[in-house]
Enzyme design. Sequence first.
Site: not given
Ligand code: E4P
Length: 220
Positions: A83
Amino acid sequence: MKFFVDTADLAEIRDLAQTGLLDGVTTNPSLIAKSGAKILDVIAEICSVVDGPVSAEVAATDYDTMLKEGRHLAKIAPNVTVKVPLTVDGLKTCKALSAEGTMVNVTLCFSASQAILAAKAGATFISPFVGRLDDIGQDGMGLIDEIVQIYNQYDAFTTEVLVASIRHPIHLVESAKMGAHVATLPPNVIRQLYNHPLTDKGLSGFLKDWAATGQSILDQ
Ligand code: E4P
């Protein structure tokens, strides 16, 4: 539509994997910090439980170090998806890792123009954050609609739309209606998907009437 779970909590992942509905996992630095585990250990454990893509995020912000970190993470297991954030260096890293055959999830996407860049950089997944857009009064689901429409115009865009920052079941249902490929859901939202008060009420009525018959299916 594929379901990923957005957590680094192994107990949750093991439990949800047993439903047979889990196609992958996403983590981020905040979720790894919350788990209290070392990133390489926890990602290796997750990969031993889930066969599908498991996102592990780089921590550097410059291209050279991101690339090194990405290669290091990718060595953990074949299903590791590196990522990277949607920055200039992140997209350069995406291009390089994708060319090496590593799956890449480009994260922190908040606009359609960013999503176009990620597709051009060869991302496996683009992660638009719907909940965080809603939080600042913008239209998270509108962005999903826009990206799906744009990607559908071009055969060369093979990047899958991975809806992230999902807060409730309506985000998932709207994403499915729009044709998003993947949704990454916090464990509590996955559990909410099963629930409807009329299911509980209906089941309790059926069980009451069945008990009154005195029958047993297995005894017949
Ligand atoms: C996606 O890969 C992220 O880890 C995640 O969906 C972020 O979500 P949040 O806005 O609830 O932290």
